[in-house]
Design a protein around this motif. Structure first.
Motif, PDB file in Angstrom:
ATOM      1  N   LYS A  21     -24.182  -8.799 -21.928  1.00  0.00           N
ATOM      2  CA  LYS A  21     -22.801  -8.598 -21.478  1.00  0.00           C
ATOM      3  C   LYS A  21     -22.732  -8.074 -20.032  1.00  0.00           C
ATOM      4  CE  LYS A  21     -19.963  -7.013 -24.577  1.00  0.00           C
ATOM      5  NZ  LYS A  21     -19.150  -6.118 -25.425  1.00  0.00           N
ATOM      6  N   PRO A  22     -23.520  -7.082 -19.624  1.00  0.00           N
ATOM      7  CA  PRO A  22     -23.460  -6.633 -18.226  1.00  0.00           C
ATOM      8  C   PRO A  22     -23.906  -7.717 -17.248  1.00  0.00           C
ATOM      9  CG  PRO A  22     -24.626  -5.024 -19.567  1.00  0.00           C
ATOM     10  CD  PRO A  22     -24.392  -6.230 -20.422  1.00  0.00           C
ATOM     11  N   ILE A  26     -21.810  -9.202 -14.002  1.00  0.00           N
ATOM     12  CA  ILE A  26     -22.376  -9.231 -12.647  1.00  0.00           C
ATOM     13  C   ILE A  26     -22.271 -10.644 -12.076  1.00  0.00           C
ATOM     14  CG2 ILE A  26     -24.541  -9.048 -11.348  1.00  0.00           C
ATOM     15  CD1 ILE A  26     -25.229  -6.672 -13.230  1.00  0.00           C
ATOM     16  N   LYS A  27     -22.556 -11.650 -12.900  1.00  0.00           N
ATOM     17  CA  LYS A  27     -22.450 -13.035 -12.438  1.00  0.00           C
ATOM     18  C   LYS A  27     -21.007 -13.398 -12.112  1.00  0.00           C
ATOM     19  CE  LYS A  27     -26.493 -14.968 -14.692  1.00  0.00           C
ATOM     20  NZ  LYS A  27     -26.997 -15.989 -15.606  1.00  0.00           N
ATOM     21  N   VAL A  28     -20.059 -12.927 -12.902  1.00  0.00           N
ATOM     22  CA  VAL A  28     -18.651 -13.200 -12.632  1.00  0.00           C
ATOM     23  C   VAL A  28     -18.236 -12.558 -11.312  1.00  0.00           C
ATOM     24  CG1 VAL A  28     -16.292 -12.709 -13.391  1.00  0.00           C
ATOM     25  CG2 VAL A  28     -17.969 -13.579 -15.017  1.00  0.00           C
ATOM     26  N   LEU A  29     -18.644 -11.318 -11.079  1.00  0.00           N
ATOM     27  CA  LEU A  29     -18.321 -10.647  -9.818  1.00  0.00           C
ATOM     28  C   LEU A  29     -18.934 -11.389  -8.627  1.00  0.00           C
ATOM     29  CD1 LEU A  29     -18.655  -6.898 -10.815  1.00  0.00           C
ATOM     30  CD2 LEU A  29     -16.574  -8.135 -10.199  1.00  0.00           C
ATOM     31  N   TRP A  30     -20.178 -11.861  -8.785  1.00  0.00           N
ATOM     32  CA  TRP A  30     -20.852 -12.608  -7.722  1.00  0.00           C
ATOM     33  C   TRP A  30     -20.096 -13.908  -7.416  1.00  0.00           C
ATOM     34  CZ3 TRP A  30     -24.094 -12.180  -3.898  1.00  0.00           C
ATOM     35  CH2 TRP A  30     -24.672 -13.310  -3.354  1.00  0.00           C
ATOM     36  N   MET A  32     -16.935 -14.596  -7.996  1.00  0.00           N
ATOM     37  CA  MET A  32     -15.643 -14.279  -7.379  1.00  0.00           C
ATOM     38  C   MET A  32     -15.823 -13.917  -5.907  1.00  0.00           C
ATOM     39  SD  MET A  32     -13.739 -12.224 -10.455  1.00  0.00           S
ATOM     40  CE  MET A  32     -12.413 -11.700  -9.411  1.00  0.00           C
ATOM     41  N   THR A  33     -16.876 -13.179  -5.583  1.00  0.00           N
ATOM     42  CA  THR A  33     -17.151 -12.802  -4.200  1.00  0.00           C
ATOM     43  C   THR A  33     -17.462 -14.031  -3.361  1.00  0.00           C
ATOM     44  OG1 THR A  33     -18.028 -10.681  -4.968  1.00  0.00           O
ATOM     45  CG2 THR A  33     -18.608 -11.356  -2.729  1.00  0.00           C
ATOM     46  N   MET A  34     -18.300 -14.914  -3.883  1.00  0.00           N
ATOM     47  CA  MET A  34     -18.647 -16.130  -3.145  1.00  0.00           C
ATOM     48  C   MET A  34     -17.433 -17.047  -2.988  1.00  0.00           C
ATOM     49  SD  MET A  34     -21.721 -16.162  -2.059  1.00  0.00           S
ATOM     50  CE  MET A  34     -21.537 -14.453  -1.660  1.00  0.00           C
ATOM     51  N   GLY A  35     -16.617 -17.154  -4.022  1.00  0.00           N
ATOM     52  CA  GLY A  35     -15.411 -17.967  -3.946  1.00  0.00           C
ATOM     53  C   GLY A  35     -14.438 -17.423  -2.918  1.00  0.00           C
ATOM     54  N   GLY A  36     -14.248 -16.120  -2.906  1.00  0.00           N
ATOM     55  CA  GLY A  36     -13.372 -15.495  -1.913  1.00  0.00           C
ATOM     56  C   GLY A  36     -13.903 -15.677  -0.503  1.00  0.00           C
ATOM     57  N   SER A  37     -15.208 -15.593  -0.348  1.00  0.00           N
ATOM     58  CA  SER A  37     -15.819 -15.788   0.967  1.00  0.00           C
ATOM     59  C   SER A  37     -15.611 -17.218   1.453  1.00  0.00           C
ATOM     60  CB  SER A  37     -17.312 -15.466   0.890  1.00  0.00           C
ATOM     61  OG  SER A  37     -17.951 -15.771   2.097  1.00  0.00           O
TER      62      SER A  37
END
Length: 50
Positions: A21-22, A26-30, A32-37
């Motif tokens: 689960k963690p 972490i993959k979801v946050l990564w 989202m960060t790459m998509g926003g970038s």
């Protein structure tokens, strides 16, 4: 005689889900960060000559 158990042979149990689960978050946050970038900077492709 020993039997070899692979990842695909194991059933997903609640305890193994709790371990991963963690990692999922972490993959979801990564992602989202790459998509926003990519949305902020854009993708700069080289121009092609026709």
């Amino acid at each position: 005689m020993s039997t070899k158990i692979t990842f695909f042979d194991k059933a997903i149990t609640t305890s193994s889900f709790e371990i991963y689960k963690p990692v999922f978050h972490i993959k979801v946050l990564w992602l989202m960060t790459m998509g926003g970038s990519l949305m902020a900077q854009g993708i700069h492709l080289p121009t092609t000559k026709s």
